[in-house]
Design a protein around this motif. Structure first.
Motif, short mmCIF file in Angstrom:
data_model
loop_
_atom_site.label_atom_id
_atom_site.label_comp_id
_atom_site.label_asym_id
_atom_site.label_seq_id
_atom_site.Cartn_x
_atom_site.Cartn_y
_atom_site.Cartn_z
N GLU A 1 0.80 -1.23 0.00
CA GLU A 1 0.00 0.00 0.00
C GLU A 1 0.83 1.27 0.00
OE1 GLU A 1 0.34 -2.15 2.59
OE2 GLU A 1 0.42 -1.11 4.52
N HIS B 1 -8.36 -3.55 -0.15
CA HIS B 1 -7.49 -3.63 1.04
C HIS B 1 -6.37 -2.58 0.95
CE1 HIS B 1 -5.20 -6.11 4.13
NE2 HIS B 1 -4.24 -5.39 3.61
N GLU B 2 -5.65 -2.58 -0.16
CA GLU B 2 -4.51 -1.66 -0.28
C GLU B 2 -4.99 -0.21 -0.33
OE1 GLU B 2 -1.86 -3.02 0.40
OE2 GLU B 2 -2.31 -5.09 -0.11
N HIS C 1 -5.83 1.06 3.07
CA HIS C 1 -4.60 1.46 3.78
C HIS C 1 -4.21 2.91 3.50
CE1 HIS C 1 -3.06 -2.07 5.73
NE2 HIS C 1 -2.90 -2.79 4.64
N GLU D 1 -3.55 -3.91 9.37
CA GLU D 1 -3.95 -5.07 8.57
C GLU D 1 -5.36 -5.57 8.88
OE1 GLU D 1 -2.43 -5.46 6.09
OE2 GLU D 1 -0.46 -4.62 6.52
N ALA E 1 -7.72 -2.96 7.24
CA ALA E 1 -7.79 -3.02 5.77
C ALA E 1 -8.53 -4.28 5.33
CB ALA E 1 -6.39 -2.96 5.17
N TYR F 1 -4.41 -10.20 10.37
CA TYR F 1 -5.32 -9.91 9.27
C TYR F 1 -6.74 -10.40 9.60
CZ TYR F 1 -1.36 -8.67 6.26
OH TYR F 1 -0.26 -8.05 5.71
ZN LIG Z 1 -2.40 -4.75 4.27
#
Ligand SMILES: [Zn+2]
Length: 885
Positions: free
Chosen positions: A294, A327-328, A331, A350, A353, A412
């Motif tokens: 990210e 997800h990225e 971030h 994590e 995200a 995560y």
């Molecule tokens: Zn991540």
């Protein structure tokens, strides 16, 4: 070793130049973190990078604010050759000696006289290498005939690119200038400010100064890239591009079409525009130990997920890419705009995200049923979290290994599952308001878990932070024992909690959590729900129904992070109404709980297996797959008595064979995505594990056809079909695969063939397959796919282990350093005391040298112990079930 050398060199200097006492006072390197002597306030970095050359040169000017008077400053630099260092304070030059120290990438900067408090400007000139195996620091890779250079600096590898203060709390603006070959272009965190021709056929590209960034989020890419303009999106009309290696722009269509809409969905949630000037999505030919990163304004990706020819753009690829993309991009706010203060809060990055991606895709593509995917991911990580060696979400960082280990499923998926539970408990709007408060309070700064929990509590109600903390600060999965108490005026749930510990565990059950429990039930009338907080080891909560519930689900929506063990006949009553009253996600969660409880010894495996034929005919793909998971665990968890292998294969074929034949290997026009995904999950599996000669022959026929013509099998099925054919295959097939591997032009095809080569059952063939890993004709990073595939099966995992132990030094030497920490997992196929001993003995004196290795080895040894105990506890039950098939 280096430490001793520099100490004796300093002692020598003392003798010769008695007056230069400063060198004799050279302090020892920090144990882990930089001392708070000073902090950077800005960097100017100039790098000369020619991707076709193995080394690069750089200069760094860093402005530092010293908080105290000092003659020694600690920074980071690793694998860099510092050629010159100088400093200036108050307009006067100061002599500087910069020396690499210790083995953790520290750089000792000794001034020839005390400086500070106040500003000091440091200047470094240095050189380094562009790694060709690893993807840490600055590295280079080939695509076609062209070289490309990239960076990957999280978590502690900025020090491999430039001397810096390589901790996430040091956020400053960065000004990057790259001198590159004229035939290439460069991408970094910000738009290009100016460019001009330089000497010797170079181009000098100066990027705009960045917003304040920590060192781990700085990024660059250099090469003969091609660019796909994906338009502008969001409140600030952020420009988006997909950056590909030469000749691959036609593979960027999906990413180009979806990035903008996802960016806008995220902006809507955060109530805030995209926080950086532009967004580039950059393909890296081959990543190791990460899939995408990210970096602010420049997300880097494994090409295998960002780019795909139309034939390779499978349903799974589109979903995986969108998941990673959301997800990225999440971030960019949560991690990049507001950054963790230290790596003990990796979860903040994590978990958030991961959770944010789930909820974004749930709204963006309802037909993808992300609520089911979420339940599956939660159940998987609850299995990991059942180990006594599991990390806490918020784990103290005591060593560099702890930072490596922090990027695990606990950070995560467990963190994401816990966020889901608390969002559900306090309500979506209040939770979102808390998130917005948190971001608004720390823009372009740093924050901690405490800051986040305070913001969430301020937006909701007192007690939320304390309850949340019970999941952050202790490991483990709560097991809720659920009963009803219907003798009083109002029906109640009688609950007790303890840590879920599988049979054979050495763990304690003393932990308790403050668990938000939402239940749903029916008692003749329409189903209703109730929520409450279980704060003690046991207690009662109001039942969801007015009279004693006829059925009860103790985890509504399967959003709670706990497993439920129903007492009395509650489970059978629930299963009776499951098809009618429970959502697909709830049924999947229920089946996965039963599976985990049975494998963990809390109920007979035969009871779990009885649910397989009962639910295998479900019209829902996810439910069929949940039953496959129970059936597969018999083999995967080593619960299958060897003499019953034929019964097991017949059980699978009788349960799923008709469906497998109906679906066939080849998709039909007009089919929906769920049907296609069911085919992928079911047909090759039954061909491989069942007793169905017709399916096996068809798998072989298709595999051979694929070797001649890649369109003979859908891309989504190719790996599984090749593996299924291999599982029943002979030397002739092996030789065809091997020849195809060595001739294959596409990396995707080579990875498929590696997995397939590790799926034969003949130990002789497996030995030959693994030997390819050390062949000069193969790329070790690709060939490592064999070890992963081998873990699916006893014979192949044993062959993988034998190859590892016989060739350990050569394997480690040829592996990217960041992947070596996973090596202990190659021992996870054992399920007996002798195997465990062998793994433990083998890694003595070796595991300490692998980044993150000790904790990974502890996971493996504990998994073997649990496997031995589960087999002892459940073999008879499995035998009882299978003998009639
Ligand atoms: Zn991540």
């Amino acid at each position: 070793m280096r430490f001793l050398t520099s100490r004796s060199a300093a002692a020598g200097l003392l003798v010769v130049f008695g007056a230069v006492r400063i060198f004799g006072a050279e302090p020892e390197p920090p144990a882990l973190r930089l001392p708070k002597t000073g902090r950077p306030t800005g960097y100017v970095v100039e790098l000369t990078i020619d991707p076709s050359q193995p080394s690069f040169r750089g200069t760094v000017d860093v402005a530092v604010r010293l908080d105290e008077k000092t003659s020694y400053l600690w920074m980071h630099a690793e694998a860099l050759k510092i050629e010159r260092a100088s400093a200036k304070a108050g307009g006067a030059a100061i002599g500087v000696t910069a020396t690499p120290r210790g083995d953790q990438g520290f750089l000792g900067v000794a001034f020839d006289r005390p400086v500070g408090p106040g500003e000091v400007a440091l200047h470094f000139e240095y050189s380094g290498t562009l790694d060709e195996t690893s993807t840490q620091g600055l590295f280079r890779q080939k695509s076609g005939d062209d070289w490309y250079a990239f960076s990957q600096l999280e978590s502690a590898d900025a020090r491999r690119a430039f001397p810096c203060f390589d901790e996430p709390s040091f956020k400053t603006p960065w000004q990057l200038t790259l001198t590159i070959p004229k035939a290439t272009t460069a991408v970094s965190n910000t738009p290009i400010e100016s460019q001009k021709d330089g000497a010797g056929g170079t181009r000098i590209v100066r990027f705009q100064k960045t917003k304040p960034l920590p060192s781990y989020l700085v990024a660059l890419a250099v090469g003969p890239f091609e660019y796909v303009d994906a338009g502008r999106a969001g409140r600030n009309k952020t420009p988006i591009r997909i950056v590909t290696p030469r000749g691959k722009t036609s593979q960027a269509k999906y990413a180009a079409a979806t990035t903008g809409p996802l960016l806008e969905a995220l902006e809507a949630y955060f109530g805030m525009p995209f926080p950086f000037e532009k967004l580039d999505q950059v393909a890296i030919p081959q990543t190791v130990s990460f899939g995408a990163m990210e970096n602010a304004g420049i997300i880097t990706w494994s090409e295998s997920v960002l780019l795909a020819d139309p034939a390779e753009e499978t349903i799974k690829l589109r979903r995986q890419q969108s998941d990673w993309n959301a997800h990225e991009m999440a971030h960019q706010w949560f991690g990049d705009l507001v950054t963790l203060a230290w790596w003990d809060d990796v979860w903040l990055n994590e978990s958030f995200a991961t959770w944010m991606s789930d909820r974004t895709l749930t709204e963006w593509k309802p037909e993808w049923n992300m609520d089911v995917a979420r339940v599956e991911a939660r159940s998987n990580v609850m299995n990991d979290d059942s180990l006594v060696s599991a990390r806490k979400i918020r784990q103290e960082i005591k060593t560099p290994d702890d930072i490596v280990n922090a990027f695990d499923p606990i950070s995560y998926q467990k963190g994401a599952a816990v966020l889901t539970m608390f969002e559900s408990w306090i309500g979506k709007e209040k939770f979102r308001d808390g998130v917005r408060k948190y971001l608004a309070a720390h823009p372009y700064g740093n924050a901690t878990s405490q800051d986040f929990l305070r913001a969430i509590e301020a937006a909701s109600f007192p007690g939320v932070a304390a309850a949340f903390s019970t999941f952050l600060d202790q490991a483990g999965v709560p097991l809720l024992e659920v009963a009803t108490a219907c003798s009083g005026d109002k029906p109640l749930l009688a609950l007790s909690q303890k840590r879920f510990l599988p049979v054979g565990t050495p763990g304690s059950e003393k932990e308790t959590w403050k668990v938000p429990v939402c239940s749903r039930g029916g008692s003749g009338a329409a189903p209703s729900r109730a929520c409450g907080l279980l704060s003690e080891a046991s207690g009662t909560l109001p039942a969801p129904t007015q009279s004693c519930p006829a059925w009860l689900l103790a985890n509504e929506g399967e959003r709670g992070y706990y497993r439920a063990l129903y007492k009395g006949d509650l489970l059978s009553k629930l299963l009776d109404v499951a098809d009618r009253e429970l959502s697909i996600a709830e049924r999947v969660g229920l089946l996965r709980d039963v599976d985990a409880l049975a494998v963990g010894g809390a109920m007979p495996m035969s009871e779990a297996l009885a649910l397989v034929p009962r639910f295998a005919g479900s019209p829902s793909r996810a439910i069929v797959q949940a039953t496959i998971r129970i059936a597969a665990d018999v083999k995967d968890k080593h619960l299958l008595p060897p003499d019953l292998k034929p019964n097991y294969a017949r059980f699978l074929t009788k349960t799923y064979g008709a469906k497998a034949h109906e679906l066939g290997f080849v998709s039909r026009p007009g089919e929906d995505e769920e049907t296609r995904l069911l085919r992928e999950g079911l047909v090759p599996y039954i061909a491989r594990e069942g007793s169905d000669p017709a399916l096996q022959a068809e798998a072989r026929r298709l595999a051979l056809a694929w070797l001649d013509d890649r369109s003979a099998i859908d891309a989504s099925m190719a790996t599984d079909v090749l593996e299924a054919a291999a599982a029943h295959g002979d030397r002739a097939l092996f030789d065809r695969y091997k020849a195809a591997l060595l001739a294959a032009k596409e990396r995707r095809d080579r990875k498929r063939l590696y997995s397939a080569l590790a799926s034969f059952s003949d130990p002789q063939l497996l030995g030959e397959a693994f030997a390819l890993r050390l062949s000069s004709q193969t790329d070790p990073r690709e060939a490592d796919a064999m070890f992963l595939a081998a873990l699916d099966d006893d014979e192949s995992s044993l062959a993988g282990w034998k190859f590892l132990t016989a060739n350990y030094d050569a394997l480690i030497a040829s592996s990217p350093r960041e992947s070596t920490g996973f090596t202990p997992y190659l021992g996870i196929g054992f399920c007996d005391a002798a195997g465990r001993r062998e793994v433990e003995e083998f890694f003595k004196g070796r595991v300490e040298k692998l980044p993150g290795g000790p904790r990974n080895l502890a996971h493996v040894l504990e998994t073997i112990d649990l496997c031995v105990a589960a087999r002892a506890a459940q073999e008879a039950s499995v035998r009882e079930f299978l003998k009639s098939w």
